[in-house]
Design a protein around this motif. Structure first.
Motif, PDB file in Angstrom:
ATOM      1  N   LYS A   9     -26.696  30.089 -15.484  1.00 38.06           N
ATOM      2  CA  LYS A   9     -25.955  29.441 -16.559  1.00 38.06           C
ATOM      3  C   LYS A   9     -26.488  29.971 -17.889  1.00 38.06           C
ATOM      4  O   LYS A   9     -27.677  29.858 -18.172  1.00 38.06           O
ATOM      5  CB  LYS A   9     -26.106  27.924 -16.500  1.00 38.06           C
ATOM      6  CG  LYS A   9     -25.282  27.229 -17.563  1.00 38.06           C
ATOM      7  CD  LYS A   9     -25.345  25.720 -17.470  1.00 38.06           C
ATOM      8  CE  LYS A   9     -24.567  25.128 -18.633  1.00 38.06           C
ATOM      9  NZ  LYS A   9     -24.764  23.692 -18.732  1.00 38.06           N
ATOM     10  N   LEU A  11     -26.110  29.921 -22.003  1.00 37.87           N
ATOM     11  CA  LEU A  11     -25.651  29.194 -23.183  1.00 37.87           C
ATOM     12  C   LEU A  11     -25.711  30.148 -24.370  1.00 37.87           C
ATOM     13  O   LEU A  11     -26.743  30.763 -24.619  1.00 37.87           O
ATOM     14  CB  LEU A  11     -26.555  27.980 -23.431  1.00 37.87           C
ATOM     15  CG  LEU A  11     -26.356  27.208 -24.730  1.00 37.87           C
ATOM     16  CD1 LEU A  11     -24.965  26.623 -24.815  1.00 37.87           C
ATOM     17  CD2 LEU A  11     -27.406  26.104 -24.840  1.00 37.87           C
ATOM     18  N   THR A  13     -24.489  30.679 -28.621  1.00 37.84           N
ATOM     19  CA  THR A  13     -23.907  30.140 -29.850  1.00 37.84           C
ATOM     20  C   THR A  13     -23.310  31.294 -30.649  1.00 37.84           C
ATOM     21  O   THR A  13     -23.812  32.416 -30.595  1.00 37.84           O
ATOM     22  CB  THR A  13     -24.943  29.397 -30.707  1.00 37.84           C
ATOM     23  OG1 THR A  13     -25.958  30.313 -31.134  1.00 37.84           O
ATOM     24  CG2 THR A  13     -25.569  28.238 -29.936  1.00 37.84           C
ATOM     25  N   HIS A  51     -21.428  29.109 -21.165  1.00 40.77           N
ATOM     26  CA  HIS A  51     -21.011  28.014 -22.051  1.00 40.77           C
ATOM     27  C   HIS A  51     -21.176  28.546 -23.464  1.00 40.77           C
ATOM     28  O   HIS A  51     -22.300  28.804 -23.914  1.00 40.77           O
ATOM     29  CB  HIS A  51     -21.868  26.762 -21.836  1.00 40.77           C
ATOM     30  CG  HIS A  51     -21.365  25.577 -22.604  1.00 40.77           C
ATOM     31  ND1 HIS A  51     -20.452  24.699 -22.077  1.00 40.77           N
ATOM     32  CD2 HIS A  51     -21.612  25.149 -23.859  1.00 40.77           C
ATOM     33  CE1 HIS A  51     -20.173  23.766 -22.972  1.00 40.77           C
ATOM     34  NE2 HIS A  51     -20.865  24.027 -24.074  1.00 40.77           N
ATOM     35  N   ILE A  53     -20.724  28.009 -27.426  1.00 37.93           N
ATOM     36  CA  ILE A  53     -20.555  27.059 -28.518  1.00 37.93           C
ATOM     37  C   ILE A  53     -20.212  27.875 -29.755  1.00 37.93           C
ATOM     38  O   ILE A  53     -21.016  28.685 -30.209  1.00 37.93           O
ATOM     39  CB  ILE A  53     -21.831  26.221 -28.742  1.00 37.93           C
ATOM     40  CG1 ILE A  53     -22.194  25.451 -27.469  1.00 37.93           C
ATOM     41  CG2 ILE A  53     -21.640  25.271 -29.927  1.00 37.93           C
ATOM     42  CD1 ILE A  53     -23.553  24.780 -27.524  1.00 37.93           C
ATOM     43  N   ASP A  66     -16.750  28.673 -20.615  1.00 38.78           N
ATOM     44  CA  ASP A  66     -16.566  27.268 -20.959  1.00 38.78           C
ATOM     45  C   ASP A  66     -16.756  27.182 -22.470  1.00 38.78           C
ATOM     46  O   ASP A  66     -17.841  27.478 -22.975  1.00 38.78           O
ATOM     47  CB  ASP A  66     -17.599  26.423 -20.214  1.00 38.78           C
ATOM     48  CG  ASP A  66     -17.517  24.946 -20.527  1.00 38.78           C
ATOM     49  OD1 ASP A  66     -16.429  24.472 -20.906  1.00 38.78           O
ATOM     50  OD2 ASP A  66     -18.546  24.264 -20.410  1.00 38.78           O
ATOM     51  N   GLU A  68     -16.729  25.438 -26.351  1.00 43.91           N
ATOM     52  CA  GLU A  68     -16.955  24.215 -27.121  1.00 43.91           C
ATOM     53  C   GLU A  68     -16.959  24.615 -28.591  1.00 43.91           C
ATOM     54  O   GLU A  68     -17.662  25.547 -28.980  1.00 43.91           O
ATOM     55  CB  GLU A  68     -18.289  23.584 -26.727  1.00 43.91           C
ATOM     56  CG  GLU A  68     -18.579  22.280 -27.413  1.00 43.91           C
ATOM     57  CD  GLU A  68     -19.820  21.587 -26.878  1.00 43.91           C
ATOM     58  OE1 GLU A  68     -20.168  20.527 -27.426  1.00 43.91           O
ATOM     59  OE2 GLU A  68     -20.455  22.104 -25.929  1.00 43.91           O
ATOM     60  N   VAL A  80     -25.898  22.085 -28.485  1.00 41.24           N
ATOM     61  CA  VAL A  80     -26.957  22.859 -27.823  1.00 41.24           C
ATOM     62  C   VAL A  80     -27.879  21.923 -27.044  1.00 41.24           C
ATOM     63  O   VAL A  80     -28.233  22.203 -25.893  1.00 41.24           O
ATOM     64  CB  VAL A  80     -27.749  23.706 -28.843  1.00 41.24           C
ATOM     65  CG1 VAL A  80     -29.031  24.265 -28.223  1.00 41.24           C
ATOM     66  CG2 VAL A  80     -26.884  24.839 -29.381  1.00 41.24           C
ATOM     67  N   GLN A  83     -26.716  21.010 -23.584  1.00 38.08           N
ATOM     68  CA  GLN A  83     -26.643  22.082 -22.588  1.00 38.08           C
ATOM     69  C   GLN A  83     -27.982  22.757 -22.289  1.00 38.08           C
ATOM     70  O   GLN A  83     -28.145  23.381 -21.250  1.00 38.08           O
ATOM     71  CB  GLN A  83     -25.665  23.163 -23.072  1.00 38.08           C
ATOM     72  CG  GLN A  83     -24.252  22.682 -23.286  1.00 38.08           C
ATOM     73  CD  GLN A  83     -23.577  22.285 -21.987  1.00 38.08           C
ATOM     74  OE1 GLN A  83     -23.804  22.877 -20.940  1.00 38.08           O
ATOM     75  NE2 GLN A  83     -22.745  21.261 -22.054  1.00 38.08           N
ATOM     76  N   TYR A  84     -28.924  22.620 -23.202  1.00 38.28           N
ATOM     77  CA  TYR A  84     -30.152  23.415 -23.163  1.00 38.28           C
ATOM     78  C   TYR A  84     -30.942  23.261 -21.858  1.00 38.28           C
ATOM     79  O   TYR A  84     -31.310  24.253 -21.224  1.00 38.28           O
ATOM     80  CB  TYR A  84     -31.039  23.063 -24.362  1.00 38.28           C
ATOM     81  CG  TYR A  84     -32.246  23.951 -24.478  1.00 38.28           C
ATOM     82  CD1 TYR A  84     -32.163  25.175 -25.110  1.00 38.28           C
ATOM     83  CD2 TYR A  84     -33.471  23.568 -23.940  1.00 38.28           C
ATOM     84  CE1 TYR A  84     -33.267  26.012 -25.211  1.00 38.28           C
ATOM     85  CE2 TYR A  84     -34.577  24.392 -24.027  1.00 38.28           C
ATOM     86  CZ  TYR A  84     -34.469  25.611 -24.656  1.00 38.28           C
ATOM     87  OH  TYR A  84     -35.551  26.434 -24.744  1.00 38.28           O
ATOM     88  N   SER A  87     -29.596  25.096 -18.781  1.00 38.27           N
ATOM     89  CA  SER A  87     -29.278  26.515 -18.939  1.00 38.27           C
ATOM     90  C   SER A  87     -30.446  27.376 -18.482  1.00 38.27           C
ATOM     91  O   SER A  87     -31.608  27.031 -18.685  1.00 38.27           O
ATOM     92  CB  SER A  87     -28.959  26.834 -20.401  1.00 38.27           C
ATOM     93  OG  SER A  87     -27.820  26.118 -20.826  1.00 38.27           O
ATOM     94  N   VAL A  90     -30.599  31.236 -22.854  1.00 40.18           N
ATOM     95  CA  VAL A  90     -30.020  30.756 -24.108  1.00 40.18           C
ATOM     96  C   VAL A  90     -30.048  31.900 -25.113  1.00 40.18           C
ATOM     97  O   VAL A  90     -31.095  32.494 -25.348  1.00 40.18           O
ATOM     98  CB  VAL A  90     -30.800  29.536 -24.666  1.00 40.18           C
ATOM     99  CG1 VAL A  90     -30.211  29.078 -25.992  1.00 40.18           C
ATOM    100  CG2 VAL A  90     -30.805  28.393 -23.652  1.00 40.18           C
TER     101      VAL A  90
END
Length: 130
Positions: A9, A11, A13, A51, A53, A66, A68, A80, A83-84, A87, A90
């Motif tokens: 997974k 994450l 930004t 994911h 963001i 996914d 957001e 964050v 989800q952090y 994950s 990151v």
């Protein structure tokens, strides 16, 4: 892709945050979010569950990610933080504002009432520090 991130997974930004002054004005930066989206596409090619963001809903979202959407640094930190812990990887590619207005006006500030605006700023939370 070679499946280097299969089952992981990730994450990510992306984009520049916008810090509201009033309902029609904000402090921001020129970050488009394209770097974060490129990283998301690369992670997806390697088999990751992504994911993303983002602050920029106008960019085409990476197929399979996914998504957001957030606007401000505070909203991004909240997203964050959710989800952090779950994950595996990151990647913080967003351009997060260091400061935001200390107070946000409830309605548009009329130019005539502010001949010399005095905008007080406050420090935003540091998303990298957690």
């Amino acid at each position: 892709g070679r499946g280097l991130l299969k089952g992981k997974k990730v994450l990510i930004t992306a984009g520049g945050t916008r810090e509201a002054i009033d309902p029609v004005r904000y402090i921001g930066n020129y970050s488009s979010g394209k770097m974060g989206y490129a990283i998301a596409r690369a992670a997806l090619r390697e088999g990751a569950m992504v994911h993303l963001i983002s602050t920029n809903p106008s960019l085409p979202h990476p197929e399979g990610a996914d998504m957001e959407y957030v606007s401000s640094a505070v909203e991004m930190k909240q997203a964050v933080d959710k989800q952090y812990d779950t994950s595996d990887v990151v990647v913080m590619a967003a351009a997060v504002a260091d400061y935001r207005p200390a107070a946000v006006a409830n309605q548009k500030i009329k130019k005539e009432t502010m001949t010399s605006p005095d905008l007080k700023l406050t420090l935003n939370p540091d998303i990298l520090l957690g």
